[in-house]
Design an enzyme around this catalytic site. Structure first.
Site: not given
Ligand SMILES: NC(=O)CCC(=O)C(=O)O
Length: 294
Positions: A55, A128, A168
């Protein structure tokens, strides 16, 4: 006369190598592109056919940088990052899950993953869906929704098998993975940049949970850790198999992880434990309706 064979038509590949390019990210975009190119080349030399990048790999993961580093993907002349990915995919004949990048589109900013096929064409874009907003006093505060607009579509591409995409924080939502399972996905790729606060407890857990619940492969790719910036990533890019087993994982340093995928393990797992047939949608539906209308 029969059509000439299309050199980019993928045979029904079930066994192949995947590469997870865990890159060190700096504030120098050109340097980030060079590092990614190098890691892609290294992966290809080791036989990888499917590559996953992290990412936000052309830009530090910080709200101060996203807009500055964003590119308009419809204007290739103004998108050095997409040009590099497309050229690399075509020149090496591989599929690249291009991590994620800040994307400008009609005045809005998205956190977007671009997927390139072996002919170098952009096969799909995943924006996303679940933006990462978190506030744990004294530990971490981050609000993607201050900067980004959320995507509103799941993304599936057919290349080396059927691939579902999440970015993510999307991994925390089992509904998205279940939807991909229902649509016949073999592997879900999640470029990610989990943080150190939540990563230790949850990163491995959520990957294995998405894999075992849906009896499919899960691949993640993170930036390597940089403790000098405002956001510290957890690292640990990983490939999980359909029974929830970790096939390969990394530490938090810059590295290129290569592993073998064999999709026949999905069918084996589903045959020996047919979760789909055992599901009791009749009961889940009943409970849902009953709770809404006791
Ligand atoms: N960049 C992200 O989306 C981080 C996501 C993350 O750390 C979480 O705990 O969920």
């Amino acid at each position: 006369m029969a059509d000439a064979p299309n050199p980019f038509q993928l045979p029904n590949i079930t066994k192949f190598k995947i590469a997870l390019c865990q890159l060190s990210i700096t504030s120098d975009k050109n340097q980030n592109l060079d590092r990614a190119s190098r890691s892609i080349r290294l992966s290809v030399e080791q036989g990888a056919k499917l590559l996953v990048l992290p990412e936000m790999w052309n830009c530090p993961y910080s709200s101060d940088y996203f807009a500055k580093y964003a590119e308009d993907f419809d204007n290739r002349d103004a998108s050095p990052t997409l040009s590099m990915l497309s050229e690399a995919a075509c020149c090496h004949g591989i599929t690249i899950i291009g991590g994620s990048l800040p994307e400008w589109d009609h005045g809005r900013l998205y956190n977007t993953c671009c997927i390139f096929g072996p002919d170098g064409r952009l096969k799909a874009k995943h924006r996303k869906i679940h933006l990462f907003d978190i506030d744990i006093p004294g530990e971490i505060s981050f609000k993607e929704s201050d900067t980004f607009t959320a995507g509103d579509q799941p993304t599936i591409v057919d290349t080396v098998g059927r691939i579902g995409i999440g970015i993510c924080h999307d991994i925390r939502f089992p509904e998205l993975a279940a939807l991909y399972r229902k649509r016949g996905v073999d592997i879900i790729c999640y470029p990610g940049a989990f943080n150190v606060s939540t990563g230790e407890l949850l990163w491995e857990l959520v990957q294995r949970a998405r894999a075992v619940d849906n009896q499919l492969f899960v691949a993640t790719c993170s930036p390597s850790r940089n403790s000098t910036g405002s956001y510290t990533t957890w690292g640990h890019s990983t490939l999980v198999g359909p029974s929830g087993e970790i096939i390969v994982t990394s530490g938090h340093e810059e590295t290129t992880v290569i592993a073998q995928i064999d999709y026949s393990n999905i069918q084996l797992q589903r045959k020996s434990l047919p979760l789909d047939d055992q599901k009791r949608e009749d009961i889940y539906k009943f409970i849902d309706a009953h709770e809404l209308n006791p």
